[in-house]
Design an enzyme around this catalytic site. Sequence first.
Site, PDB file in Angstrom:
ATOM      1  N   TYR A 120     -12.885   8.678 -13.356  1.00  0.00           N
ATOM      2  CA  TYR A 120     -12.677   7.508 -12.488  1.00  0.00           C
ATOM      3  C   TYR A 120     -13.263   6.246 -13.130  1.00  0.00           C
ATOM      4  O   TYR A 120     -12.610   5.209 -13.231  1.00  0.00           O
ATOM      5  CB  TYR A 120     -13.317   7.765 -11.107  1.00  0.00           C
ATOM      6  CG  TYR A 120     -13.636   6.502 -10.351  1.00  0.00           C
ATOM      7  CD1 TYR A 120     -12.623   5.736  -9.790  1.00  0.00           C
ATOM      8  CD2 TYR A 120     -14.955   6.050 -10.226  1.00  0.00           C
ATOM      9  CE1 TYR A 120     -12.918   4.554  -9.118  1.00  0.00           C
ATOM     10  CE2 TYR A 120     -15.247   4.876  -9.564  1.00  0.00           C
ATOM     11  CZ  TYR A 120     -14.233   4.140  -9.016  1.00  0.00           C
ATOM     12  OH  TYR A 120     -14.526   2.964  -8.371  1.00  0.00           O
ATOM     13  N   LEU A 156     -22.806   7.541   0.448  1.00  0.00           N
ATOM     14  CA  LEU A 156     -23.926   7.729   1.368  1.00  0.00           C
ATOM     15  C   LEU A 156     -23.680   7.140   2.762  1.00  0.00           C
ATOM     16  O   LEU A 156     -23.844   7.833   3.771  1.00  0.00           O
ATOM     17  CB  LEU A 156     -25.200   7.121   0.763  1.00  0.00           C
ATOM     18  CG  LEU A 156     -26.426   7.235   1.659  1.00  0.00           C
ATOM     19  CD1 LEU A 156     -26.834   8.695   1.851  1.00  0.00           C
ATOM     20  CD2 LEU A 156     -27.596   6.429   1.089  1.00  0.00           C
ATOM     21  N   ASP A 168       4.484   2.263  -3.903  1.00  0.00           N
ATOM     22  CA  ASP A 168       3.506   2.741  -4.864  1.00  0.00           C
ATOM     23  C   ASP A 168       3.646   1.898  -6.134  1.00  0.00           C
ATOM     24  O   ASP A 168       4.768   1.559  -6.533  1.00  0.00           O
ATOM     25  CB  ASP A 168       3.858   4.204  -5.161  1.00  0.00           C
ATOM     26  CG  ASP A 168       2.723   4.921  -5.848  1.00  0.00           C
ATOM     27  OD1 ASP A 168       2.237   5.909  -5.282  1.00  0.00           O
ATOM     28  OD2 ASP A 168       2.333   4.499  -6.964  1.00  0.00           O
ATOM     29  N   ARG A 176     -29.932   2.035  -4.699  1.00  0.00           N
ATOM     30  CA  ARG A 176     -28.653   1.377  -4.973  1.00  0.00           C
ATOM     31  C   ARG A 176     -28.631  -0.014  -4.350  1.00  0.00           C
ATOM     32  O   ARG A 176     -29.392  -0.320  -3.439  1.00  0.00           O
ATOM     33  CB  ARG A 176     -27.493   2.178  -4.356  1.00  0.00           C
ATOM     34  CG  ARG A 176     -27.270   3.553  -4.961  1.00  0.00           C
ATOM     35  CD  ARG A 176     -26.735   3.476  -6.373  1.00  0.00           C
ATOM     36  NE  ARG A 176     -26.468   4.801  -6.922  1.00  0.00           N
ATOM     37  CZ  ARG A 176     -27.385   5.581  -7.493  1.00  0.00           C
ATOM     38  NH1 ARG A 176     -28.640   5.178  -7.605  1.00  0.00           N
ATOM     39  NH2 ARG A 176     -27.059   6.766  -7.967  1.00  0.00           N
ATOM     40  N   SER A 235     -15.836  -1.907 -10.910  1.00  0.00           N
ATOM     41  CA  SER A 235     -16.940  -1.214 -10.245  1.00  0.00           C
ATOM     42  C   SER A 235     -18.168  -1.224 -11.131  1.00  0.00           C
ATOM     43  O   SER A 235     -18.065  -1.195 -12.363  1.00  0.00           O
ATOM     44  CB  SER A 235     -16.508   0.235  -9.986  1.00  0.00           C
ATOM     45  OG  SER A 235     -17.621   1.025  -9.630  1.00  0.00           O
ATOM     46  N   ALA A 236     -19.327  -1.198 -10.489  1.00  0.00           N
ATOM     47  CA  ALA A 236     -20.583  -1.059 -11.236  1.00  0.00           C
ATOM     48  C   ALA A 236     -20.640   0.272 -11.964  1.00  0.00           C
ATOM     49  O   ALA A 236     -21.480   0.464 -12.842  1.00  0.00           O
ATOM     50  CB  ALA A 236     -21.766  -1.173 -10.282  1.00  0.00           C
ATOM     51  N   ASN A 267     -17.811  10.947   0.256  1.00  0.00           N
ATOM     52  CA  ASN A 267     -18.608  11.139  -0.957  1.00  0.00           C
ATOM     53  C   ASN A 267     -19.785  10.189  -0.981  1.00  0.00           C
ATOM     54  O   ASN A 267     -20.803  10.471  -1.595  1.00  0.00           O
ATOM     55  CB  ASN A 267     -17.753  10.842  -2.206  1.00  0.00           C
ATOM     56  CG  ASN A 267     -16.592  11.806  -2.329  1.00  0.00           C
ATOM     57  OD1 ASN A 267     -16.780  13.015  -2.258  1.00  0.00           O
ATOM     58  ND2 ASN A 267     -15.393  11.282  -2.498  1.00  0.00           N
ATOM     59  N   LYS A 320     -11.613   2.498 -14.833  1.00  0.00           N
ATOM     60  CA  LYS A 320     -12.029   1.110 -14.571  1.00  0.00           C
ATOM     61  C   LYS A 320     -12.317   0.388 -15.899  1.00  0.00           C
ATOM     62  O   LYS A 320     -11.942  -0.772 -16.083  1.00  0.00           O
ATOM     63  CB  LYS A 320     -13.262   1.074 -13.664  1.00  0.00           C
ATOM     64  CG  LYS A 320     -13.006   1.583 -12.251  1.00  0.00           C
ATOM     65  CD  LYS A 320     -12.081   0.646 -11.469  1.00  0.00           C
ATOM     66  CE  LYS A 320     -11.761   1.156 -10.085  1.00  0.00           C
ATOM     67  NZ  LYS A 320     -10.707   0.386  -9.400  1.00  0.00           N
ATOM     68  N   GLY A 346     -24.795  13.464 -12.516  1.00  0.00           N
ATOM     69  CA  GLY A 346     -24.185  12.179 -12.871  1.00  0.00           C
ATOM     70  C   GLY A 346     -24.833  10.985 -12.185  1.00  0.00           C
ATOM     71  O   GLY A 346     -24.498   9.846 -12.494  1.00  0.00           O
ATOM     72  N   ASP A 361       0.863  -1.177   0.000  1.00  0.00           N
ATOM     73  CA  ASP A 361       0.000   0.000   0.000  1.00  0.00           C
ATOM     74  C   ASP A 361       0.899   1.227   0.000  1.00  0.00           C
ATOM     75  O   ASP A 361       1.952   1.203   0.635  1.00  0.00           O
ATOM     76  CB  ASP A 361      -0.909   0.011   1.241  1.00  0.00           C
ATOM     77  CG  ASP A 361      -2.210   0.749   0.985  1.00  0.00           C
ATOM     78  OD1 ASP A 361      -3.289   0.127   1.078  1.00  0.00           O
ATOM     79  OD2 ASP A 361      -2.147   1.963   0.685  1.00  0.00           O
ATOM     80  N   ASN A 362       0.488   2.277  -0.713  1.00  0.00           N
ATOM     81  CA  ASN A 362       1.278   3.514  -0.630  1.00  0.00           C
ATOM     82  C   ASN A 362       0.773   4.400   0.516  1.00  0.00           C
ATOM     83  O   ASN A 362       1.334   5.457   0.769  1.00  0.00           O
ATOM     84  CB  ASN A 362       1.284   4.276  -1.966  1.00  0.00           C
ATOM     85  CG  ASN A 362      -0.101   4.803  -2.343  1.00  0.00           C
ATOM     86  OD1 ASN A 362      -1.052   4.663  -1.587  1.00  0.00           O
ATOM     87  ND2 ASN A 362      -0.196   5.409  -3.511  1.00  0.00           N
TER      88      ASN A 362
HETATM   89  C1  UD1 Z   1     -20.601   6.459  -6.302  1.00  0.00           C
HETATM   90  C2  UD1 Z   1     -19.950   6.911  -7.586  1.00  0.00           C
HETATM   91  C3  UD1 Z   1     -19.481   5.692  -8.332  1.00  0.00           C
HETATM   92  C4  UD1 Z   1     -18.497   4.902  -7.480  1.00  0.00           C
HETATM   93  C5  UD1 Z   1     -19.120   4.566  -6.147  1.00  0.00           C
HETATM   94  C6  UD1 Z   1     -18.038   4.012  -5.251  1.00  0.00           C
HETATM   95  C7  UD1 Z   1     -20.957   9.044  -8.270  1.00  0.00           C
HETATM   96  C8  UD1 Z   1     -21.874   9.720  -9.217  1.00  0.00           C
HETATM   97  N1  UD1 Z   1     -20.891   7.699  -8.360  1.00  0.00           N
HETATM   98  O1  UD1 Z   1     -21.705   5.608  -6.616  1.00  0.00           O
HETATM   99  O2  UD1 Z   1     -18.853   6.094  -9.524  1.00  0.00           O
HETATM  100  O3  UD1 Z   1     -18.135   3.713  -8.118  1.00  0.00           O
HETATM  101  O4  UD1 Z   1     -19.662   5.731  -5.526  1.00  0.00           O
HETATM  102  O5  UD1 Z   1     -18.551   3.568  -4.050  1.00  0.00           O
HETATM  103  O6  UD1 Z   1     -20.316   9.669  -7.439  1.00  0.00           O
HETATM  104  N2  UD1 Z   1     -26.419  10.203  -1.723  1.00  0.00           N
HETATM  105  C9  UD1 Z   1     -27.055  11.187  -1.006  1.00  0.00           C
HETATM  106  N3  UD1 Z   1     -26.311  11.950  -0.151  1.00  0.00           N
HETATM  107  C10 UD1 Z   1     -24.964  11.768   0.010  1.00  0.00           C
HETATM  108  C11 UD1 Z   1     -24.320  10.765  -0.730  1.00  0.00           C
HETATM  109  C12 UD1 Z   1     -25.071  10.007  -1.598  1.00  0.00           C
HETATM  110  O7  UD1 Z   1     -28.269  11.381  -1.113  1.00  0.00           O
HETATM  111  O8  UD1 Z   1     -24.351  12.516   0.797  1.00  0.00           O
HETATM  112  C13 UD1 Z   1     -27.230   9.335  -2.600  1.00  0.00           C
HETATM  113  C14 UD1 Z   1     -26.823   9.334  -4.064  1.00  0.00           C
HETATM  114  O9  UD1 Z   1     -27.509  10.320  -4.778  1.00  0.00           O
HETATM  115  C15 UD1 Z   1     -27.203   7.909  -4.481  1.00  0.00           C
HETATM  116  C16 UD1 Z   1     -26.977   7.083  -3.217  1.00  0.00           C
HETATM  117  O10 UD1 Z   1     -27.023   8.013  -2.147  1.00  0.00           O
HETATM  118  O11 UD1 Z   1     -28.567   7.845  -4.815  1.00  0.00           O
HETATM  119  C17 UD1 Z   1     -25.647   6.364  -3.186  1.00  0.00           C
HETATM  120  O12 UD1 Z   1     -24.608   7.294  -3.443  1.00  0.00           O
HETATM  121  P1  UD1 Z   1     -23.062   6.884  -3.328  1.00  0.00           P
HETATM  122  O13 UD1 Z   1     -22.826   6.220  -2.039  1.00  0.00           O
HETATM  123  O14 UD1 Z   1     -22.257   8.109  -3.624  1.00  0.00           O
HETATM  124  O15 UD1 Z   1     -22.874   5.770  -4.442  1.00  0.00           O
HETATM  125  P2  UD1 Z   1     -23.126   5.837  -6.025  1.00  0.00           P
HETATM  126  O16 UD1 Z   1     -23.649   7.143  -6.455  1.00  0.00           O
HETATM  127  O17 UD1 Z   1     -23.932   4.641  -6.390  1.00  0.00           O
END
Ligand code: UD1
Length: 335
Positions: free
Chosen positions: A148, A199, A58, A230, A124-125, A197, A152, A293, A31-32
């Site tokens: 990103y 959820l 790395d 999801r 990744s999906a 980033n 993939k 997106g 791991d880096n």
């Molecule tokens: C995201 C990435 C995807 C990546 C994956 C890795 C984007 C557009 N997609 O997927 O490319 O492979 O993470 O794990 O970034 N949500 C909220 N509030 C938040 C965060 C998310 O409402 O603070 C919602 C999103 O709109 C989505 C769901 O929760 O409907 C899941 O989001 P997230 O966990 O970011 O996953 P993906 O969007 O599926």
Amino acid sequence: MKILVTGAAGYIGSHTTLLLLEAGHDVVALDNLANSKYESLRRVQEITQKSISFRQIDLLDDFSLDEIFARENFDAVLHFAGLKAVGESFVEPLRYYQNNVAGTLNLVQSMAKHGVYKLVFSSSATVYGASGTVPLVENSPMAAVNPYGRTKIQVEEILGDLSAADPRWSIALLRYFNPAGAHPSGLIGEDPEGAPNNLVPFVAQVAVGQRPRVVVFGADYETDDGTGVRDYIHVMDLAEGHIAALGHLMTSTGAYRWNLGTGRGASVLEVIDEFSKAAGKTIVYEIAPRRQGDVAVSYADPSAARADLGWSAERDLKQMCQDHWRWQRTNPQGY
Ligand code: UD1
């Protein structure tokens, strides 16, 4: 077997390393530490009471990488190392292509040079982009919508070409849906740098009091409650999927693409509700505009992995939230 694990200190790498050790394999962990901490691997060794050999290098350092292959006799490589923040990949695309694509090229070149032909790759999906109809099957078109995701796809294509050119290769391209949860000990889990980033880690930080509220990105989708759907998969199920894929590669050659998902979708509000039950507290949220997106609904058809690997996800959203909460509650600041 002796297994090289790249990105071993990360979220999915550390959980899979744990299972490899429990299955009796020898692990050399690379791991880096760019987005992870060695502490995860220290704890993996504490839980399993087994030791690993760790090297902080790395994948772009092809000299050090090659030296490791020259010294060890690996049976297979599990390749988790890579950058994974979608927003960041728009700002620093070259860094993403360099790390994810060039790093993988270095790795497979060293593998070929030293006669190691079995590789499990973290795809990744996200490769399905916004174009697929659900449930997503492995032959759905690939159409990433960000740099990103394109890294993939590119790596999948490179590895597909490699396997077509040289029948000695056995390659698993594992398309993860949305990983969440943690090892049931609560000792290892997801430790995002800065604001998450994704959820589930965001919800977890709200539950533990580090952030005031969850921002729900859109409640006007064509879904039951209007929020995005999801396929959340427990990280332990995902780790088990790697062990199953590795087993398959031992007896076959070629390149295989497998979805690792549950086949079930959950909405943002369902996740918040289930997490709030696990944590025993109200999780405040507000509805905001859609995130650019995002697709409305994404979930896997996981039947290929079930048929080929005898693997399917066993754990449900409730367990995922309970396990994720145990980790977050006992490690509010991460490692
Ligand atoms: C995201 C990435 C995807 C990546 C994956 C890795 C984007 C557009 N997609 O997927 O490319 O492979 O993470 O794990 O970034 N949500 C909220 N509030 C938040 C965060 C998310 O409402 O603070 C919602 C999103 O709109 C989505 C769901 O929760 O409907 C899941 O989001 P997230 O966990 O970011 O996953 P993906 O969007 O599926």
